[in-house]
Design a protein around this motif. Structure first.
Motif, mmCIF file in Angstrom:
data_model
loop_
_atom_site.group_PDB
_atom_site.id
_atom_site.type_symbol
_atom_site.label_atom_id
_atom_site.label_comp_id
_atom_site.label_asym_id
_atom_site.label_seq_id
_atom_site.Cartn_x
_atom_site.Cartn_y
_atom_site.Cartn_z
ATOM 1 N N ARG A 35 0.814 -1.225 0.000
ATOM 2 C CA ARG A 35 0.000 0.000 0.000
ATOM 3 C C ARG A 35 0.843 1.269 0.000
ATOM 4 N NH1 ARG A 35 -1.775 -1.892 5.735
ATOM 5 N NH2 ARG A 35 -0.278 -0.882 7.124
ATOM 6 N N VAL A 36 2.144 1.158 0.214
ATOM 7 C CA VAL A 36 3.041 2.314 0.123
ATOM 8 C C VAL A 36 3.164 2.784 -1.327
ATOM 9 C CG1 VAL A 36 5.462 3.031 0.389
ATOM 10 C CG2 VAL A 36 4.315 1.747 2.206
ATOM 11 N N HIS A 37 3.023 1.841 -2.286
ATOM 12 C CA HIS A 37 3.168 2.165 -3.706
ATOM 13 C C HIS A 37 1.856 2.760 -4.230
ATOM 14 C CE1 HIS A 37 6.787 -0.281 -3.536
ATOM 15 N NE2 HIS A 37 6.073 -1.235 -2.985
ATOM 16 N N CYS A 38 1.961 3.775 -5.063
ATOM 17 C CA CYS A 38 0.783 4.506 -5.513
ATOM 18 C C CYS A 38 0.700 4.571 -7.034
ATOM 19 C CB CYS A 38 0.821 5.943 -4.998
ATOM 20 S SG CYS A 38 1.033 6.102 -3.212
ATOM 21 N N TYR A 39 -0.481 4.312 -7.551
ATOM 22 C CA TYR A 39 -0.781 4.592 -8.956
ATOM 23 C C TYR A 39 -1.011 6.094 -9.068
ATOM 24 C CZ TYR A 39 -3.282 4.434 -13.451
ATOM 25 O OH TYR A 39 -3.686 4.629 -14.745
ATOM 26 N N LEU A 40 -0.397 6.719 -10.075
ATOM 27 C CA LEU A 40 -0.531 8.161 -10.268
ATOM 28 C C LEU A 40 -1.264 8.445 -11.572
ATOM 29 C CD1 LEU A 40 3.109 9.270 -9.328
ATOM 30 C CD2 LEU A 40 1.131 8.974 -7.800
ATOM 31 N N GLN A 41 -2.345 9.200 -11.484
ATOM 32 C CA GLN A 41 -3.048 9.678 -12.673
ATOM 33 C C GLN A 41 -2.736 11.155 -12.817
ATOM 34 O OE1 GLN A 41 -6.962 8.115 -13.568
ATOM 35 N NE2 GLN A 41 -7.698 10.182 -13.999
ATOM 36 N N ILE A 42 -2.032 11.490 -13.897
ATOM 37 C CA ILE A 42 -1.413 12.807 -14.045
ATOM 38 C C ILE A 42 -2.145 13.618 -15.102
ATOM 39 C CG2 ILE A 42 0.770 13.977 -14.626
ATOM 40 C CD1 ILE A 42 1.868 10.881 -14.032
ATOM 41 N N THR A 43 -2.488 14.849 -14.767
ATOM 42 C CA THR A 43 -3.057 15.780 -15.725
ATOM 43 C C THR A 43 -2.022 16.842 -16.026
ATOM 44 O OG1 THR A 43 -5.300 15.412 -14.872
ATOM 45 C CG2 THR A 43 -4.937 17.385 -16.209
ATOM 46 N N ALA A 44 -1.544 16.875 -17.262
ATOM 47 C CA ALA A 44 -0.523 17.835 -17.664
ATOM 48 C C ALA A 44 -1.136 19.221 -17.858
ATOM 49 C CB ALA A 44 0.154 17.362 -18.949
ATOM 50 N N ALA A 45 -0.269 20.196 -18.104
ATOM 51 C CA ALA A 45 -0.727 21.579 -18.248
ATOM 52 C C ALA A 45 -1.708 21.744 -19.400
ATOM 53 C CB ALA A 45 0.477 22.503 -18.445
ATOM 54 N N GLY A 79 4.428 6.196 -7.731
ATOM 55 C CA GLY A 79 5.113 6.911 -6.658
ATOM 56 C C GLY A 79 5.078 6.078 -5.395
ATOM 57 N N TRP A 80 5.728 6.570 -4.325
ATOM 58 C CA TRP A 80 5.797 5.822 -3.061
ATOM 59 C C TRP A 80 5.957 6.792 -1.899
ATOM 60 C CZ3 TRP A 80 11.068 5.636 -1.048
ATOM 61 C CH2 TRP A 80 12.031 6.131 -1.938
ATOM 62 N N PHE A 81 5.291 6.445 -0.809
ATOM 63 C CA PHE A 81 5.306 7.306 0.372
ATOM 64 C C PHE A 81 6.647 7.253 1.096
ATOM 65 C CE2 PHE A 81 0.644 7.044 0.088
ATOM 66 C CZ PHE A 81 0.277 8.334 0.457
ATOM 67 N N ILE A 82 7.117 8.436 1.543
ATOM 68 C CA ILE A 82 8.254 8.515 2.469
ATOM 69 C C ILE A 82 7.857 9.220 3.762
ATOM 70 C CG2 ILE A 82 10.010 8.434 0.667
ATOM 71 C CD1 ILE A 82 10.365 11.530 1.222
ATOM 72 N N GLY A 83 6.599 9.611 3.874
ATOM 73 C CA GLY A 83 6.121 10.293 5.063
ATOM 74 C C GLY A 83 4.623 10.456 4.999
ATOM 75 N N MET A 129 -3.260 7.248 -5.791
ATOM 76 C CA MET A 129 -4.121 6.126 -5.419
ATOM 77 C C MET A 129 -3.279 5.023 -4.798
ATOM 78 S SD MET A 129 -6.308 6.118 -8.993
ATOM 79 C CE MET A 129 -6.664 7.698 -9.791
ATOM 80 N N PRO A 130 -3.097 5.026 -3.482
ATOM 81 C CA PRO A 130 -2.255 4.006 -2.843
ATOM 82 C C PRO A 130 -2.832 2.603 -3.004
ATOM 83 C CG PRO A 130 -2.663 5.858 -1.361
ATOM 84 C CD PRO A 130 -3.596 6.013 -2.512
ATOM 85 N N GLY A 131 -1.969 1.651 -3.364
ATOM 86 C CA GLY A 131 -2.387 0.264 -3.437
ATOM 87 C C GLY A 131 -3.464 -0.024 -4.450
ATOM 88 N N ARG A 132 -3.587 0.777 -5.483
ATOM 89 C CA ARG A 132 -4.638 0.521 -6.467
ATOM 90 C C ARG A 132 -4.485 -0.878 -7.059
ATOM 91 N NH1 ARG A 132 -6.457 4.054 -11.883
ATOM 92 N NH2 ARG A 132 -8.107 2.590 -12.486
ATOM 93 N N ASN A 133 -5.610 -1.542 -7.272
ATOM 94 C CA ASN A 133 -5.622 -2.868 -7.893
ATOM 95 C C ASN A 133 -6.760 -2.898 -8.895
ATOM 96 O OD1 ASN A 133 -5.147 -5.533 -8.529
ATOM 97 N ND2 ASN A 133 -6.144 -6.344 -6.696
ATOM 98 N N GLY A 134 -6.478 -2.500 -10.122
ATOM 99 C CA GLY A 134 -7.528 -2.393 -11.117
ATOM 100 C C GLY A 134 -8.517 -1.306 -10.744
ATOM 101 N N ALA A 171 8.505 -1.762 -16.885
ATOM 102 C CA ALA A 171 7.897 -1.339 -18.145
ATOM 103 C C ALA A 171 7.385 0.077 -17.969
ATOM 104 C CB ALA A 171 6.765 -2.274 -18.554
ATOM 105 N N GLY A 172 7.053 0.722 -19.089
ATOM 106 C CA GLY A 172 6.501 2.060 -19.035
ATOM 107 C C GLY A 172 5.313 2.131 -18.090
ATOM 108 N N GLY A 173 5.253 3.167 -17.283
ATOM 109 C CA GLY A 173 4.230 3.294 -16.244
ATOM 110 C C GLY A 173 4.833 3.176 -14.868
ATOM 111 N N GLN A 174 6.052 2.615 -14.788
ATOM 112 C CA GLN A 174 6.711 2.463 -13.494
ATOM 113 C C GLN A 174 7.666 3.601 -13.180
ATOM 114 O OE1 GLN A 174 7.319 -2.180 -13.996
ATOM 115 N NE2 GLN A 174 7.670 -1.583 -11.866
ATOM 116 N N SER A 175 7.704 4.625 -14.016
ATOM 117 C CA SER A 175 8.518 5.793 -13.693
ATOM 118 C C SER A 175 8.129 6.326 -12.321
ATOM 119 C CB SER A 175 8.302 6.898 -14.731
ATOM 120 O OG SER A 175 8.869 6.554 -15.968
ATOM 121 N N GLY A 176 9.117 6.477 -11.445
ATOM 122 C CA GLY A 176 8.872 6.969 -10.092
ATOM 123 C C GLY A 176 8.834 5.899 -9.035
ATOM 124 N N SER A 177 8.903 4.613 -9.423
ATOM 125 C CA SER A 177 8.869 3.521 -8.445
ATOM 126 C C SER A 177 10.074 3.568 -7.517
ATOM 127 C CB SER A 177 8.856 2.168 -9.156
ATOM 128 O OG SER A 177 7.691 1.983 -9.914
#
Length: 310
Positions: free
Chosen positions: A107-117, A126-130, A161-166, A262-268
């Motif tokens: 659950r420390v690992h997070c799925y990120l849905q990013i909206t660009a400018a 991403g992953w929590f450090i605090g 979205m921490p720990g997202r599973n589908g 694979a692509g999508g894991q940037s930030g792991s």
């Protein structure tokens, strides 16, 4: 902190934290298992004890499954589409799916849905450090050299979205508009400085827990087993996958490893076990023909992450 490529920057300058001085920082920042669902069983080795997991040297190829339609991975925004090389699985694919994502450490690992400018949609990890700080790659929070008008620069928002599973979001989704990186990335686009952070408006990390971080010498890292978990785009939509393997090489800014990604894991997180806890020592950012790589947590990176965690 000297004004160098690690000088911290924020999309909210009035909230920019001041980086901690090296002499004021410990070698490591401790992890936390959080207050959410019980943790997974303790590991008895340098890799996670995952049902069905096989050590890389013993693994057979796993069946590839056509992924569901997902936003493109965030690396494409800055670097374009990768070549047809499998990005980046070397030899047999020994990644294993994590299905019990609501327990620590998953659950420390997070799925990120990013909206660009420019309002285009992307995905990352991403992953929590605090309690309110999620570490990720610099190119997740700040897009460089896209060639698309209105797209470059700080992203508009990121849903964490921490720990997202589908379709299952065990800890919901929190949207942030507060981001951090360093001038080496935002100004120069230098992959050696490709790291950043997302500052949440809540303390969701107190529930999920977080990983520790630390600075280790070359000799220690070359003996370590690297662990990576995240959301690869070549697997079914928004599912979490894990792999582990030894560190192939290090230099003053990067760590290189033959861990399948694979692509999508940037930030792991690139993490290992230390004194019974899980500690990040790198931020995954790039694939390669023979090894994949991440930004190494050296003292300057560590100082910034500690400040962003405060």
């Amino acid at each position: 902190m000297p004004q160098d490529m690690h000088t911290p920057v924020s999309n909210l300058p009035e909230e920019e934290p001041r980086a901690a001085q090296a002499e004021e920082s410990p070698v490591v920042q401790e992890p936390s298992e959080g207050s959410g669902a019980p943790a997974a069983g303790p590991s008895t080795s340098d890799i996670e004890q995952v049902e069905g997991y096989r050590r890389p040297e013993d693994a057979a190829a796993m069946a590839w499954v056509m992924p569901a339609v997902e936003p493109p991975e965030i690396g494409e925004a800055s670097f374009g589409r990768p070549p047809p090389l499998a990005e980046i699985v070397h030899g047999p694919d020994d990644r294993v799916q994590i299905t019990n994502t609501s327990v620590y450490p998953w659950r420390v690992h997070c799925y990120l849905q990013i909206t660009a400018a420019d309002n285009s949609q992307w995905r990352g990890t991403g992953w929590f450090i605090g309690p309110h700080t999620v570490v990720t790659a610099g190119h997740v929070v700040h897009i460089k050299n896209s060639g698309v008008p209105g797209r470059d620069g700080w992203v508009k928002s990121i849903s964490v979205m921490p720990g997202r599973n589908g379709t299952n979001l065990p800890y919901g989704s929190v949207t942030s508009t507060s981001f951090r990186s360093v001038t080496g990335w935002t100004g120069s686009g230098d992959e050696n400085y490709d790291y950043g952070a997302i500052i949440l408006p809540t303390e969701l990390g107190s529930t999920t827990g977080w990983f520790g971080i630390g600075v280790w010498p070359d000799s220690d890292l070359l003996k370590a087993t690297g662990n990576i978990s995240g959301y690869p785009g070549d697997k079914p939509g928004a599912t979490m996958w894990y792999d582990a393997r030894g560190i192939a090489s290090v230099n003053t800014r990067k760590v290189h490893y033959d861990i399948d990604t694979a692509g999508g894991q940037s930030g792991s997180a690139v993490y290992h076990f230390y004194n019974g806890g899980r500690y990040g020592f790198g931020v995954h950012a790039y694939g390669g023909a023979t090894t994949n790589s991440g930004t190494r947590i050296i003292q300057a990176v560590y100082n910034n992450l500690v400040a962003w965690k405060a």
